[in-house]
Write an enzyme that holds these catalytic residues in place. Structure first.
Site, PDB file in Angstrom:
ATOM      1  N   HIS A  65       0.810  -1.224   0.000  1.00  0.00           N
ATOM      2  CA  HIS A  65       0.000   0.000   0.000  1.00  0.00           C
ATOM      3  C   HIS A  65       0.838   1.266   0.000  1.00  0.00           C
ATOM      4  O   HIS A  65       1.488   1.598   0.969  1.00  0.00           O
ATOM      5  CB  HIS A  65      -0.959   0.028   1.186  1.00  0.00           C
ATOM      6  CG  HIS A  65      -2.094   0.988   0.982  1.00  0.00           C
ATOM      7  ND1 HIS A  65      -3.287   0.612   0.414  1.00  0.00           N
ATOM      8  CD2 HIS A  65      -2.192   2.318   1.227  1.00  0.00           C
ATOM      9  CE1 HIS A  65      -4.080   1.665   0.337  1.00  0.00           C
ATOM     10  NE2 HIS A  65      -3.445   2.715   0.825  1.00  0.00           N
ATOM     11  N   ASP A  67       0.450   5.450  -1.342  1.00  0.00           N
ATOM     12  CA  ASP A  67      -0.519   6.444  -1.826  1.00  0.00           C
ATOM     13  C   ASP A  67       0.072   7.499  -2.752  1.00  0.00           C
ATOM     14  O   ASP A  67      -0.595   8.491  -3.053  1.00  0.00           O
ATOM     15  CB  ASP A  67      -1.179   7.140  -0.629  1.00  0.00           C
ATOM     16  CG  ASP A  67      -2.363   6.348  -0.104  1.00  0.00           C
ATOM     17  OD1 ASP A  67      -3.244   6.013  -0.925  1.00  0.00           O
ATOM     18  OD2 ASP A  67      -2.406   6.043   1.096  1.00  0.00           O
ATOM     19  N   GLU A 165      -8.653   1.394  -3.568  1.00  0.00           N
ATOM     20  CA  GLU A 165      -9.000   1.626  -2.159  1.00  0.00           C
ATOM     21  C   GLU A 165     -10.350   2.332  -2.085  1.00  0.00           C
ATOM     22  O   GLU A 165     -10.471   3.501  -2.424  1.00  0.00           O
ATOM     23  CB  GLU A 165      -7.924   2.469  -1.461  1.00  0.00           C
ATOM     24  CG  GLU A 165      -8.242   2.690   0.005  1.00  0.00           C
ATOM     25  CD  GLU A 165      -7.083   3.305   0.796  1.00  0.00           C
ATOM     26  OE1 GLU A 165      -6.274   4.026   0.197  1.00  0.00           O
ATOM     27  OE2 GLU A 165      -7.005   3.052   2.013  1.00  0.00           O
ATOM     28  N   HIS A 192     -13.275   2.387   2.215  1.00  0.00           N
ATOM     29  CA  HIS A 192     -12.334   3.276   2.911  1.00  0.00           C
ATOM     30  C   HIS A 192     -12.992   3.541   4.265  1.00  0.00           C
ATOM     31  O   HIS A 192     -13.542   2.595   4.852  1.00  0.00           O
ATOM     32  CB  HIS A 192     -12.053   4.549   2.094  1.00  0.00           C
ATOM     33  CG  HIS A 192     -10.915   5.347   2.670  1.00  0.00           C
ATOM     34  ND1 HIS A 192     -11.052   6.615   3.145  1.00  0.00           N
ATOM     35  CD2 HIS A 192      -9.621   5.002   2.891  1.00  0.00           C
ATOM     36  CE1 HIS A 192      -9.892   7.034   3.639  1.00  0.00           C
ATOM     37  NE2 HIS A 192      -9.001   6.071   3.489  1.00  0.00           N
ATOM     38  N   HIS A 233      -9.563  -1.134   6.636  1.00  0.00           N
ATOM     39  CA  HIS A 233     -10.630  -0.117   6.750  1.00  0.00           C
ATOM     40  C   HIS A 233     -12.026  -0.685   6.978  1.00  0.00           C
ATOM     41  O   HIS A 233     -12.952   0.090   7.226  1.00  0.00           O
ATOM     42  CB  HIS A 233     -10.698   0.817   5.529  1.00  0.00           C
ATOM     43  CG  HIS A 233      -9.559   1.772   5.390  1.00  0.00           C
ATOM     44  ND1 HIS A 233      -9.434   2.879   6.183  1.00  0.00           N
ATOM     45  CD2 HIS A 233      -8.488   1.788   4.543  1.00  0.00           C
ATOM     46  CE1 HIS A 233      -8.338   3.551   5.828  1.00  0.00           C
ATOM     47  NE2 HIS A 233      -7.738   2.902   4.850  1.00  0.00           N
ATOM     48  N   HIS A 254      -2.977  -2.682   4.528  1.00  0.00           N
ATOM     49  CA  HIS A 254      -2.256  -1.721   5.385  1.00  0.00           C
ATOM     50  C   HIS A 254      -2.977  -1.581   6.721  1.00  0.00           C
ATOM     51  O   HIS A 254      -3.641  -0.585   6.985  1.00  0.00           O
ATOM     52  CB  HIS A 254      -2.054  -0.381   4.684  1.00  0.00           C
ATOM     53  CG  HIS A 254      -3.305   0.312   4.213  1.00  0.00           C
ATOM     54  ND1 HIS A 254      -4.271  -0.309   3.458  1.00  0.00           N
ATOM     55  CD2 HIS A 254      -3.753   1.581   4.390  1.00  0.00           C
ATOM     56  CE1 HIS A 254      -5.240   0.558   3.198  1.00  0.00           C
ATOM     57  NE2 HIS A 254      -4.959   1.708   3.769  1.00  0.00           N
ATOM     58  N   ASP A 366       1.752   2.283   3.730  1.00  0.00           N
ATOM     59  CA  ASP A 366       0.927   3.504   3.721  1.00  0.00           C
ATOM     60  C   ASP A 366       1.770   4.763   3.494  1.00  0.00           C
ATOM     61  O   ASP A 366       1.342   5.871   3.824  1.00  0.00           O
ATOM     62  CB  ASP A 366       0.108   3.647   5.021  1.00  0.00           C
ATOM     63  CG  ASP A 366      -1.292   4.224   4.754  1.00  0.00           C
ATOM     64  OD1 ASP A 366      -1.578   4.599   3.600  1.00  0.00           O
ATOM     65  OD2 ASP A 366      -2.087   4.306   5.708  1.00  0.00           O
TER      66      ASP A 366
END
Ligand SMILES: [Zn+2]
Length: 440
Positions: A65, A67, A165, A192, A233, A254, A366
Protein backbone atom coordinates in the site's frame (compact mmCIF):
# COMPACT_ATOMS: atom_id res chain seq x y z
CA UNK A 1 -2.77 17.83 -2.40
CA UNK A 2 -0.60 15.81 -0.09
CA UNK A 3 -3.03 16.16 2.77
CA UNK A 4 -6.29 15.91 0.89
CA UNK A 5 -6.61 12.24 1.54
CA UNK A 6 -6.04 12.60 5.26
CA UNK A 7 -8.40 15.42 5.44
CA UNK A 8 -11.55 13.33 5.34
CA UNK A 9 -10.12 11.19 8.06
CA UNK A 10 -9.32 14.34 9.97
CA UNK A 11 -12.92 15.42 9.93
CA UNK A 12 -14.11 12.11 11.39
CA UNK A 13 -11.09 11.20 13.51
CA UNK A 14 -9.26 14.37 14.21
CA UNK A 15 -6.36 12.87 16.03
CA UNK A 16 -5.36 10.79 13.03
CA UNK A 17 -3.49 13.81 11.82
CA UNK A 18 -0.03 14.21 13.18
CA UNK A 19 2.20 17.18 12.76
CA UNK A 20 3.69 17.41 9.30
CA UNK A 21 6.83 19.05 10.44
CA UNK A 22 8.56 16.26 12.36
CA UNK A 23 7.91 13.89 9.46
CA UNK A 24 9.52 16.09 6.90
CA UNK A 25 12.31 17.22 9.18
CA UNK A 26 13.74 13.74 8.76
CA UNK A 27 11.87 13.00 5.57
CA UNK A 28 14.63 11.22 3.79
CA UNK A 29 17.25 13.92 3.54
CA UNK A 30 19.89 11.53 4.83
CA UNK A 31 18.94 8.71 2.54
CA UNK A 32 21.32 9.27 -0.32
CA UNK A 33 23.31 6.12 0.41
CA UNK A 34 22.18 2.78 -0.96
CA UNK A 35 20.31 1.42 0.85
CA UNK A 36 19.14 3.34 3.88
CA UNK A 37 20.94 3.59 7.15
CA UNK A 38 19.53 2.62 10.52
CA UNK A 39 18.58 5.35 12.96
CA UNK A 40 21.38 7.51 14.28
CA UNK A 41 20.50 6.87 17.92
CA UNK A 42 21.12 3.12 17.67
CA UNK A 43 24.74 2.03 17.30
CA UNK A 44 24.78 -0.37 14.40
CA UNK A 45 26.09 -3.90 14.53
CA UNK A 46 28.03 -3.72 11.25
CA UNK A 47 28.25 -7.46 10.76
CA UNK A 48 24.52 -7.88 11.23
CA UNK A 49 23.82 -4.89 8.99
CA UNK A 50 25.89 -6.46 6.21
CA UNK A 51 23.98 -9.69 6.60
CA UNK A 52 20.70 -7.74 6.58
CA UNK A 53 21.61 -6.02 3.32
CA UNK A 54 22.56 -9.32 1.71
CA UNK A 55 19.26 -10.92 2.67
CA UNK A 56 17.29 -7.84 1.73
CA UNK A 57 18.89 -7.65 -1.71
CA UNK A 58 18.06 -11.28 -2.51
CA UNK A 59 14.54 -11.15 -1.13
CA UNK A 60 11.29 -10.42 -2.90
CA UNK A 61 10.21 -7.24 -1.11
CA UNK A 62 6.57 -6.30 -1.54
CA UNK A 63 4.78 -3.22 -0.24
CA UNK A 64 1.03 -3.59 -0.65
CA UNK A 65 0.00 0.00 0.00
CA UNK A 66 1.49 3.26 -1.23
CA UNK A 67 -0.52 6.44 -1.83
CA UNK A 68 1.92 8.33 -4.06
CA UNK A 69 -0.50 7.78 -6.97
CA UNK A 70 -2.79 10.44 -5.49
CA UNK A 71 0.00 13.01 -5.88
CA UNK A 72 0.82 11.70 -9.35
CA UNK A 73 -2.80 12.16 -10.37
CA UNK A 74 -3.69 15.42 -8.65
CA UNK A 75 -0.40 17.29 -8.85
CA UNK A 76 0.94 15.59 -11.96
CA UNK A 77 3.88 14.45 -9.83
CA UNK A 78 6.51 12.66 -11.92
CA UNK A 79 7.69 9.60 -9.98
CA UNK A 80 11.10 9.78 -11.68
CA UNK A 81 11.85 13.19 -10.17
CA UNK A 82 13.33 13.27 -6.67
CA UNK A 83 10.77 14.26 -4.05
CA UNK A 84 13.04 14.02 -1.03
CA UNK A 85 11.67 16.19 1.76
CA UNK A 86 8.26 16.42 0.07
CA UNK A 87 6.93 12.89 -0.46
CA UNK A 88 7.97 9.49 0.89
CA UNK A 89 8.31 7.89 -2.53
CA UNK A 90 10.20 8.32 -5.80
CA UNK A 91 11.83 5.81 -8.12
CA UNK A 92 15.37 6.37 -6.81
CA UNK A 93 14.32 5.81 -3.20
CA UNK A 94 12.19 2.78 -4.10
CA UNK A 95 15.39 1.28 -5.49
CA UNK A 96 17.41 2.29 -2.44
CA UNK A 97 14.80 0.55 -0.32
CA UNK A 98 15.38 -2.67 -2.27
CA UNK A 99 11.73 -2.81 -3.28
CA UNK A 100 10.63 -5.56 -5.68
CA UNK A 101 6.94 -4.80 -6.03
CA UNK A 102 4.77 -1.81 -5.20
CA UNK A 103 1.02 -1.70 -5.08
CA UNK A 104 -0.04 1.79 -6.12
CA UNK A 105 -3.19 2.61 -4.22
CA UNK A 106 -5.98 3.78 -6.50
CA UNK A 107 -7.56 5.71 -3.65
CA UNK A 108 -11.09 6.87 -4.34
CA UNK A 109 -12.19 9.50 -1.89
CA UNK A 110 -15.62 9.14 -0.27
CA UNK A 111 -16.68 12.41 -1.91
CA UNK A 112 -16.91 10.50 -5.20
CA UNK A 113 -19.45 8.16 -3.60
CA UNK A 114 -21.50 11.21 -2.67
CA UNK A 115 -21.05 13.31 -5.82
CA UNK A 116 -20.65 10.58 -8.46
CA UNK A 117 -17.71 9.79 -10.73
CA UNK A 118 -16.04 7.02 -8.69
CA UNK A 119 -15.42 4.72 -11.64
CA UNK A 120 -14.16 7.58 -13.84
CA UNK A 121 -11.75 8.64 -11.10
CA UNK A 122 -10.53 5.04 -10.89
CA UNK A 123 -9.89 4.98 -14.65
CA UNK A 124 -7.96 8.26 -14.50
CA UNK A 125 -5.70 7.03 -11.70
CA UNK A 126 -5.01 3.73 -13.46
CA UNK A 127 -3.86 5.71 -16.49
CA UNK A 128 -1.28 7.54 -14.37
CA UNK A 129 0.33 4.24 -13.33
CA UNK A 130 0.55 3.07 -16.94
CA UNK A 131 2.07 6.35 -18.06
CA UNK A 132 4.68 6.28 -15.29
CA UNK A 133 5.66 2.78 -16.43
CA UNK A 134 5.81 3.97 -20.06
CA UNK A 135 8.02 6.90 -19.11
CA UNK A 136 10.43 4.75 -17.08
CA UNK A 137 10.56 1.37 -18.84
CA UNK A 138 13.97 0.57 -17.35
CA UNK A 139 12.77 1.12 -13.80
CA UNK A 140 9.11 0.12 -13.68
CA UNK A 141 7.32 -2.89 -15.08
CA UNK A 142 3.52 -3.13 -15.18
CA UNK A 143 2.79 -6.40 -13.38
CA UNK A 144 -0.32 -8.50 -12.99
CA UNK A 145 0.79 -11.79 -11.44
CA UNK A 146 3.29 -13.52 -9.19
CA UNK A 147 5.17 -14.53 -12.34
CA UNK A 148 5.42 -10.87 -13.40
CA UNK A 149 6.78 -9.88 -9.99
CA UNK A 150 9.49 -12.55 -10.23
CA UNK A 151 10.30 -11.43 -13.78
CA UNK A 152 10.64 -7.82 -12.65
CA UNK A 153 13.00 -8.91 -9.88
CA UNK A 154 15.19 -10.75 -12.39
CA UNK A 155 15.28 -7.70 -14.64
CA UNK A 156 16.07 -5.44 -11.67
CA UNK A 157 12.91 -3.44 -12.20
CA UNK A 158 10.19 -2.50 -9.78
CA UNK A 159 6.97 -4.39 -10.39
CA UNK A 160 4.11 -1.86 -10.54
CA UNK A 161 0.75 -3.21 -9.43
CA UNK A 162 -2.54 -1.56 -8.55
CA UNK A 163 -5.08 -1.92 -5.77
CA UNK A 164 -8.32 0.03 -5.54
CA UNK A 165 -9.00 1.63 -2.16
CA UNK A 166 -12.72 2.11 -1.58
CA UNK A 167 -15.22 -0.41 -2.97
CA UNK A 168 -17.54 2.40 -4.07
CA UNK A 169 -15.14 2.60 -7.06
CA UNK A 170 -17.10 -0.17 -8.80
CA UNK A 171 -20.34 1.83 -8.51
CA UNK A 172 -22.18 -1.31 -7.39
CA UNK A 173 -21.43 -3.13 -10.64
CA UNK A 174 -19.68 -6.47 -10.97
CA UNK A 175 -19.19 -5.52 -14.62
CA UNK A 176 -17.08 -2.53 -13.55
CA UNK A 177 -15.23 -4.80 -11.10
CA UNK A 178 -14.30 -7.16 -13.93
CA UNK A 179 -13.26 -4.26 -16.17
CA UNK A 180 -10.93 -2.98 -13.47
CA UNK A 181 -9.42 -6.45 -13.20
CA UNK A 182 -8.89 -6.47 -16.97
CA UNK A 183 -7.12 -3.12 -16.66
CA UNK A 184 -4.73 -4.70 -14.19
CA UNK A 185 -6.18 -4.03 -10.73
CA UNK A 186 -5.20 -6.93 -8.47
CA UNK A 187 -6.76 -6.04 -5.15
CA UNK A 188 -9.66 -4.02 -3.89
CA UNK A 189 -9.95 -2.57 -0.37
CA UNK A 190 -13.65 -3.13 0.19
CA UNK A 191 -14.26 0.17 1.96
CA UNK A 192 -12.33 3.28 2.91
CA UNK A 193 -13.54 5.02 6.09
CA UNK A 194 -17.02 5.23 4.56
CA UNK A 195 -19.66 2.53 4.60
CA UNK A 196 -20.74 1.91 1.01
CA UNK A 197 -23.85 0.27 -0.45
CA UNK A 198 -22.68 -3.25 0.40
CA UNK A 199 -20.00 -3.23 3.12
CA UNK A 200 -19.63 -1.56 6.53
CA UNK A 201 -16.49 0.45 7.28
CA UNK A 202 -14.54 0.53 10.54
CA UNK A 203 -15.17 4.22 10.89
CA UNK A 204 -18.68 5.01 9.75
CA UNK A 205 -22.27 4.00 10.54
CA UNK A 206 -22.88 0.27 10.08
CA UNK A 207 -25.71 -0.30 7.62
CA UNK A 208 -25.37 -3.92 6.54
CA UNK A 209 -24.30 -5.79 9.67
CA UNK A 210 -21.02 -6.45 7.83
CA UNK A 211 -21.37 -7.49 4.20
CA UNK A 212 -24.73 -7.31 2.40
CA UNK A 213 -25.79 -10.15 0.08
CA UNK A 214 -24.40 -8.18 -2.84
CA UNK A 215 -21.20 -7.64 -0.84
CA UNK A 216 -20.86 -11.41 -0.62
CA UNK A 217 -21.39 -11.60 -4.40
CA UNK A 218 -18.54 -9.12 -4.80
CA UNK A 219 -16.24 -11.36 -2.73
CA UNK A 220 -17.21 -14.47 -4.72
CA UNK A 221 -16.64 -12.64 -8.00
CA UNK A 222 -13.24 -11.38 -6.82
CA UNK A 223 -12.34 -14.99 -5.93
CA UNK A 224 -13.53 -16.16 -9.33
CA UNK A 225 -11.56 -13.63 -11.38
CA UNK A 226 -8.43 -13.63 -9.20
CA UNK A 227 -8.55 -10.26 -7.46
CA UNK A 228 -7.26 -10.18 -3.88
CA UNK A 229 -9.85 -9.15 -1.30
CA UNK A 230 -8.47 -6.44 1.01
CA UNK A 231 -10.07 -5.89 4.42
CA UNK A 232 -8.15 -2.83 5.61
CA UNK A 233 -10.63 -0.12 6.75
CA UNK A 234 -13.62 -2.47 7.06
CA UNK A 235 -15.55 -3.11 10.29
CA UNK A 236 -14.78 -6.18 12.38
CA UNK A 237 -18.08 -7.74 11.33
CA UNK A 238 -17.34 -7.11 7.64
CA UNK A 239 -13.90 -8.69 8.12
CA UNK A 240 -15.48 -11.69 9.78
CA UNK A 241 -18.03 -12.02 6.94
CA UNK A 242 -15.25 -11.78 4.34
CA UNK A 243 -13.14 -14.43 6.06
CA UNK A 244 -16.19 -16.67 6.09
CA UNK A 245 -17.17 -16.02 2.46
CA UNK A 246 -13.83 -15.95 0.65
CA UNK A 247 -12.54 -19.22 -0.75
CA UNK A 248 -9.14 -17.64 -1.43
CA UNK A 249 -6.63 -15.96 0.91
CA UNK A 250 -7.60 -12.47 2.08
CA UNK A 251 -5.19 -9.60 2.72
CA UNK A 252 -5.25 -6.51 4.89
CA UNK A 253 -3.14 -4.27 2.66
CA UNK A 254 -2.26 -1.72 5.38
CA UNK A 255 -3.47 -2.61 8.89
CA UNK A 256 -1.74 -3.19 12.21
CA UNK A 257 -2.46 -5.00 15.49
CA UNK A 258 -5.20 -3.55 17.69
CA UNK A 259 -3.70 -5.16 20.79
CA UNK A 260 -0.79 -2.70 20.45
CA UNK A 261 -2.58 0.25 18.86
CA UNK A 262 -6.19 0.64 19.88
CA UNK A 263 -7.70 2.01 16.70
CA UNK A 264 -10.82 0.62 15.00
CA UNK A 265 -8.96 0.17 11.69
CA UNK A 266 -6.45 -2.20 13.33
CA UNK A 267 -7.12 -5.93 13.63
CA UNK A 268 -8.01 -7.61 16.94
CA UNK A 269 -6.33 -10.87 17.93
CA UNK A 270 -9.36 -13.11 17.33
CA UNK A 271 -9.56 -11.92 13.72
CA UNK A 272 -5.76 -12.16 13.31
CA UNK A 273 -6.08 -15.84 14.16
CA UNK A 274 -8.68 -16.28 11.45
CA UNK A 275 -6.21 -14.99 8.87
CA UNK A 276 -4.14 -18.03 9.72
CA UNK A 277 -7.03 -20.36 8.90
CA UNK A 278 -7.79 -18.47 5.70
CA UNK A 279 -4.18 -18.44 4.50
CA UNK A 280 -4.23 -14.67 4.24
CA UNK A 281 -1.69 -12.01 5.16
CA UNK A 282 -1.89 -8.89 7.33
CA UNK A 283 0.41 -6.21 5.95
CA UNK A 284 1.59 -3.89 8.73
CA UNK A 285 0.80 -0.17 8.44
CA UNK A 286 3.67 2.10 9.56
CA UNK A 287 1.74 5.18 10.75
CA UNK A 288 2.51 6.21 14.37
CA UNK A 289 -1.09 7.39 14.79
CA UNK A 290 -2.17 3.77 14.30
CA UNK A 291 0.68 1.79 15.87
CA UNK A 292 2.05 3.78 18.82
CA UNK A 293 -0.06 3.82 21.97
CA UNK A 294 1.80 6.88 23.28
CA UNK A 295 1.01 8.80 20.12
CA UNK A 296 -2.59 7.61 20.16
CA UNK A 297 -3.02 8.76 23.78
CA UNK A 298 -1.24 12.07 23.17
CA UNK A 299 -3.36 12.71 20.08
CA UNK A 300 -6.55 12.07 22.03
CA UNK A 301 -5.47 14.47 24.74
CA UNK A 302 -4.42 17.06 22.16
CA UNK A 303 -7.67 16.83 20.26
CA UNK A 304 -9.68 17.34 23.43
CA UNK A 305 -7.49 20.29 24.36
CA UNK A 306 -7.64 21.92 20.91
CA UNK A 307 -11.29 21.15 20.23
CA UNK A 308 -12.58 24.71 20.76
CA UNK A 309 -9.93 26.08 18.40
CA UNK A 310 -10.51 23.36 15.82
CA UNK A 311 -14.27 23.93 15.94
CA UNK A 312 -13.67 27.63 15.48
CA UNK A 313 -11.50 26.97 12.41
CA UNK A 314 -14.15 24.68 10.95
CA UNK A 315 -16.74 27.40 11.36
CA UNK A 316 -14.53 30.20 10.03
CA UNK A 317 -13.34 28.30 6.93
CA UNK A 318 -16.37 26.15 6.27
CA UNK A 319 -16.55 27.37 2.68
CA UNK A 320 -12.81 27.15 2.07
CA UNK A 321 -11.57 23.57 2.57
CA UNK A 322 -8.02 24.34 1.39
CA UNK A 323 -7.64 27.16 3.89
CA UNK A 324 -9.23 25.01 6.61
CA UNK A 325 -6.71 22.29 5.89
CA UNK A 326 -3.79 24.74 6.02
CA UNK A 327 -4.94 26.41 9.24
CA UNK A 328 -5.67 23.09 10.92
CA UNK A 329 -2.24 21.80 10.02
CA UNK A 330 -0.64 24.95 11.36
CA UNK A 331 -2.41 24.49 14.69
CA UNK A 332 -1.49 20.82 14.92
CA UNK A 333 2.12 21.49 13.96
CA UNK A 334 2.35 23.96 16.81
CA UNK A 335 1.22 21.15 19.13
CA UNK A 336 3.40 18.24 18.02
CA UNK A 337 2.93 14.63 19.10
CA UNK A 338 5.74 12.41 20.48
CA UNK A 339 8.02 10.69 17.99
CA UNK A 340 7.88 6.93 17.49
CA UNK A 341 10.94 4.66 17.66
CA UNK A 342 11.33 1.98 15.01
CA UNK A 343 10.97 -0.73 17.68
CA UNK A 344 7.27 0.16 18.04
CA UNK A 345 6.74 -0.69 14.36
CA UNK A 346 8.69 -3.93 14.66
CA UNK A 347 6.54 -4.87 17.67
CA UNK A 348 3.54 -5.09 15.30
CA UNK A 349 5.34 -7.52 12.98
CA UNK A 350 6.28 -9.50 16.08
CA UNK A 351 2.78 -9.52 17.53
CA UNK A 352 1.07 -10.57 14.30
CA UNK A 353 3.71 -13.26 13.73
CA UNK A 354 3.00 -14.60 17.24
CA UNK A 355 -0.80 -14.44 17.10
CA UNK A 356 -1.55 -15.28 13.45
CA UNK A 357 1.71 -17.06 12.67
CA UNK A 358 4.88 -16.19 10.80
CA UNK A 359 3.19 -17.05 7.48
CA UNK A 360 0.59 -14.32 7.86
CA UNK A 361 2.41 -11.01 8.19
CA UNK A 362 3.87 -8.59 5.64
CA UNK A 363 4.53 -4.94 4.71
CA UNK A 364 1.81 -2.37 3.93
CA UNK A 365 3.61 0.92 4.52
CA UNK A 366 0.93 3.50 3.72
CA UNK A 367 3.76 5.78 2.55
CA UNK A 368 2.42 9.07 1.22
CA UNK A 369 -0.93 8.37 2.80
CA UNK A 370 0.20 9.37 6.28
CA UNK A 371 1.66 12.59 7.69
CA UNK A 372 4.39 11.11 9.90
CA UNK A 373 6.46 7.94 10.28
CA UNK A 374 8.62 6.21 12.89
CA UNK A 375 12.24 7.29 13.31
CA UNK A 376 14.32 5.15 10.96
CA UNK A 377 11.41 4.57 8.57
CA UNK A 378 11.02 8.09 7.24
CA UNK A 379 10.60 7.07 3.62
CA UNK A 380 10.64 4.14 1.25
CA UNK A 381 14.45 4.07 1.03
CA UNK A 382 14.58 2.75 4.61
CA UNK A 383 12.94 -0.62 4.15
CA UNK A 384 16.13 -2.57 4.84
CA UNK A 385 15.92 -1.37 8.44
CA UNK A 386 13.02 -3.78 8.91
CA UNK A 387 15.25 -6.66 7.82
CA UNK A 388 17.98 -5.55 10.21
CA UNK A 389 15.61 -5.14 13.16
CA UNK A 390 13.96 -8.52 12.58
CA UNK A 391 17.37 -10.22 12.45
CA UNK A 392 18.30 -8.39 15.64
CA UNK A 393 15.26 -9.94 17.29
CA UNK A 394 16.36 -13.39 16.24
CA UNK A 395 14.22 -14.01 13.16
CA UNK A 396 15.78 -16.46 10.72
CA UNK A 397 16.59 -15.50 7.14
CA UNK A 398 13.68 -17.61 5.93
CA UNK A 399 11.23 -15.93 8.29
CA UNK A 400 12.48 -12.45 7.43
CA UNK A 401 11.93 -13.23 3.75
CA UNK A 402 8.42 -14.41 4.52
CA UNK A 403 7.63 -11.05 6.07
CA UNK A 404 9.35 -9.05 3.31
CA UNK A 405 7.32 -10.64 0.54
CA UNK A 406 7.20 -14.44 0.45
CA UNK A 407 4.00 -14.54 2.48
CA UNK A 408 2.31 -12.17 0.10
CA UNK A 409 3.58 -14.13 -2.90
CA UNK A 410 2.18 -17.37 -1.46
CA UNK A 411 -1.23 -15.78 -0.85
CA UNK A 412 -1.31 -14.14 -4.30
CA UNK A 413 -0.34 -17.43 -5.96
CA UNK A 414 -3.18 -19.15 -4.14
CA UNK A 415 -5.62 -16.45 -5.29
CA UNK A 416 -4.40 -17.09 -8.84
CA UNK A 417 -4.87 -20.84 -8.38
CA UNK A 418 -8.43 -20.45 -7.06
CA UNK A 419 -9.28 -18.24 -10.03
CA UNK A 420 -7.74 -20.71 -12.45
CA UNK A 421 -9.85 -23.48 -10.95
CA UNK A 422 -12.99 -21.34 -11.35
CA UNK A 423 -12.43 -20.50 -15.01
CA UNK A 424 -15.29 -22.72 -16.12
CA UNK A 425 -17.79 -20.84 -13.97
CA UNK A 426 -19.31 -18.08 -16.02
CA UNK A 427 -20.26 -14.78 -14.49
CA UNK A 428 -23.69 -13.17 -14.36
CA UNK A 429 -24.18 -9.53 -15.26
CA UNK A 430 -24.00 -8.46 -11.63
CA UNK A 431 -25.60 -5.12 -11.03
CA UNK A 432 -26.52 -4.43 -7.41
CA UNK A 433 -29.61 -2.43 -8.28
CA UNK A 434 -31.00 -5.20 -10.44
CA UNK A 435 -30.01 -7.86 -7.89
CA UNK A 436 -31.73 -5.97 -5.08
CA UNK A 437 -34.79 -5.35 -7.27
CA UNK A 438 -35.00 -9.06 -8.11
CA UNK A 439 -34.96 -9.93 -4.44
CA UNK A 440 -37.83 -7.59 -3.61
ZN1 LIG B 1 -6.02 3.52 3.69
Amino acid sequence: MYLRKFFCALVTILFALNSLLPAFAHGGGRSTQTPASIPADAPRDEKLWKKALEIHRKAIVVDTHNDILSMMTDDNYDLGVSSVGKYHTDIARMKQGGLTAEFFSVYIDRSYARDGGSARRTLDMIDYVYRAAERYPNDLMMSYSTADIRRAKKQRKIAALMGIEGGHAIEDSLMALREFYRLGVRYMTLTHNNTNNWADSCCDTAKHNGLSDFGKDVIREMNRIGMLVDVSHVSDKTMSDVLETSTAPVIASHSSARALGDRPRNIPDDLLRRFAKNGGVVMVNFYPGFIDKNVIAAAKERDARLKPQLDQLKETFKDNPRQLEAETNKLLAANPLPTTPLSVLIDHFDHIAKVAGIDHVGIGSDFDGVPSLPIGMEDISKLANITYELLKRGYSEKDVKKILGDNFMRAFAEVERVAQASRTRLSGDGNVRRINADKK
